[in-house]
Design an enzyme around this catalytic site. Structure first.
Site, PDB file in Angstrom:
ATOM      1  CG  ASP A   1      -2.060   0.940   1.134  1.00 52.22           C
ATOM      2  OD1 ASP A   1      -2.270   1.501   0.047  1.00 52.22           O
ATOM      3  OD2 ASP A   1      -2.767   1.134   2.143  1.00 52.22           O
TER       4      ASP A   1
ATOM      5  CG  ASN B   1      -7.433  -2.676  -6.255  1.00 50.70           C
ATOM      6  OD1 ASN B   1      -6.477  -3.423  -6.108  1.00 50.70           O
ATOM      7  ND2 ASN B   1      -7.738  -1.749  -5.355  1.00 50.70           N
TER       8      ASN B   1
HETATM    9  C1  FPP Z   1      -1.804   0.315  -3.331  1.00 44.01           C
HETATM   10  O1  FPP Z   1      -1.371   1.632  -3.482  1.00 44.01           O
HETATM   11  C2  FPP Z   1      -1.338  -0.514  -4.399  1.00 44.01           C
HETATM   12  C3  FPP Z   1      -2.130  -1.103  -5.331  1.00 44.01           C
HETATM   13  C4  FPP Z   1      -3.589  -0.978  -5.413  1.00 44.01           C
HETATM   14  C5  FPP Z   1      -1.581  -1.923  -6.388  1.00 44.01           C
HETATM   15  C6  FPP Z   1      -0.317  -2.656  -6.064  1.00 44.01           C
HETATM   16  C7  FPP Z   1       0.325  -2.873  -7.339  1.00 44.01           C
HETATM   17  C8  FPP Z   1       1.635  -2.793  -7.595  1.00 44.01           C
HETATM   18  C9  FPP Z   1       2.689  -2.616  -6.606  1.00 44.01           C
HETATM   19  C10 FPP Z   1       2.073  -2.902  -9.000  1.00 44.01           C
HETATM   20  C11 FPP Z   1       1.672  -4.137  -9.723  1.00 44.01           C
HETATM   21  C12 FPP Z   1       2.192  -5.387  -9.116  1.00 44.01           C
HETATM   22  C13 FPP Z   1       2.807  -6.382  -9.752  1.00 44.01           C
HETATM   23  C14 FPP Z   1       3.074  -7.666  -9.044  1.00 44.01           C
HETATM   24  C15 FPP Z   1       3.242  -6.256 -11.152  1.00 44.01           C
HETATM   25  P1  FPP Z   1      -2.464   2.770  -3.558  1.00 44.01           P
HETATM   26  O2  FPP Z   1      -2.624   3.174  -4.975  1.00 44.01           O
HETATM   27  O3  FPP Z   1      -3.726   2.318  -2.900  1.00 44.01           O
HETATM   28  O4  FPP Z   1      -1.761   3.877  -2.727  1.00 44.01           O
HETATM   29  P2  FPP Z   1      -2.454   5.034  -1.894  1.00 44.01           P
HETATM   30  O5  FPP Z   1      -3.288   4.358  -0.826  1.00 44.01           O
HETATM   31  O6  FPP Z   1      -1.284   5.775  -1.337  1.00 44.01           O
HETATM   32  O7  FPP Z   1      -3.269   5.834  -2.856  1.00 44.01           O
END
Ligand code: FPP
Length: 231
Positions: free
Chosen positions: A20, A68
């Protein structure tokens, strides 16, 4: 997996991570969210390369939850494109380093080209000795419902038969669940498997997470006394 608590010699075998904070990492730098996700993929890559020296058998990453889909179409597209790029660029590395890919969740509901790429990657990495499990279109409640329905089909609804039908049935019991970015909740990730897992919530934003952070978490884990409900 999930028939009971993990039995370890103090060493964690299976760690799961809620990655996250990509968005906040980008916002802090006035960059588009997509850049935060790109840097998030780099953090994934660093970690997979560090699997061997850390002695882990399995790492499970929450890459895309069933919730998501509610994000903007652009952000969903960015995440799917990153997935495509990641598989393409890192598959040879997985094969060379004995990393076996596993996907959990309702991943067959993703775009057909991604499903085909994943099927090929699963096949090519099937002989690997360490597992990188990626949760895609994953929801913990949905996983439990699917597993319970299968258990009911065979007429045996017990904790053991449900566990045997979870997506994670062939993974080691979950030892440690980490969430980055300071949020303290499970967000529908590995709900069943977390029953006896240790939990660690760290403030680091995912793109800043380094193998050293995981090594530190594993040291901390090894010092914890796990009682599994006993005394
Ligand atoms: C949360 O950060 C992260 C995600 C919803 C996606 C996680 C994905 C990756 C790290 C990239 C893809 C993975 C692979 C294995 C290729 P957020 O966007 O919710 O952050 P925030 O809460 O700060 O807005």
């Amino acid at each position: 997996m999930g028939e009971g608590p993990a039995q370890t010699d103090g060493r964690a075998r299976h760690v799961a991570i809620i990655m996250d904070g990509n968005g906040r990492w980008a916002k802090k730098r006035a960059l588009p969210r997509a850049v935060g996700h790109q840097r998030g993929v780099e953090a994934v890559r660093r970690l997979v390369r560090g699997l061997e020296p850390m002695g882990l058998d399995c790492i499970t990453l929450y890459a895309f939850s069933s919730e998501n889909w509610k994000r903007s179409e652009d952000e969903v597209d960015d995440l799917m494109n990153l997935m495509r790029k990641f598989i393409k660029s890192d598959l040879p590395d997985f094969v060379a380093n004995d990393v076996k890919l596993k996907i959990i969740g309702d991943w067959r509901g993703l775009a057909p080209d991604i499903v085909a790429m994943l099927e090929d990657a699963l096949e090519q990495t099937s002989k690997g000795t360490k597992t990188l499990a990626v949760a895609l279109n994953y929801g913990g409640q949905d996983e439990i419902v699917r597993a319970a329905a299968k258990a009911a089909e065979i007429g045996e609804v017990t904790a053991q038969s449900i566990a045997a039908n979870l997506d994670t049935h062939d993974l080691p019991p979950l030892d440690l669940l980490i969430r980055t970015s300071g949020e303290i909740r499970l967000s529908n990730f590995l709900l069943w498997q977390a029953a006896y897992a240790e939990m660690l919530f760290v403030d680091t934003l995912w793109p800043d997470f380094k193998p050293e952070h995981l090594a530190e978490a594993l040291d901390d884990f090894a010092k914890r006394e796990r009682r599994y409900g006993g005394r």
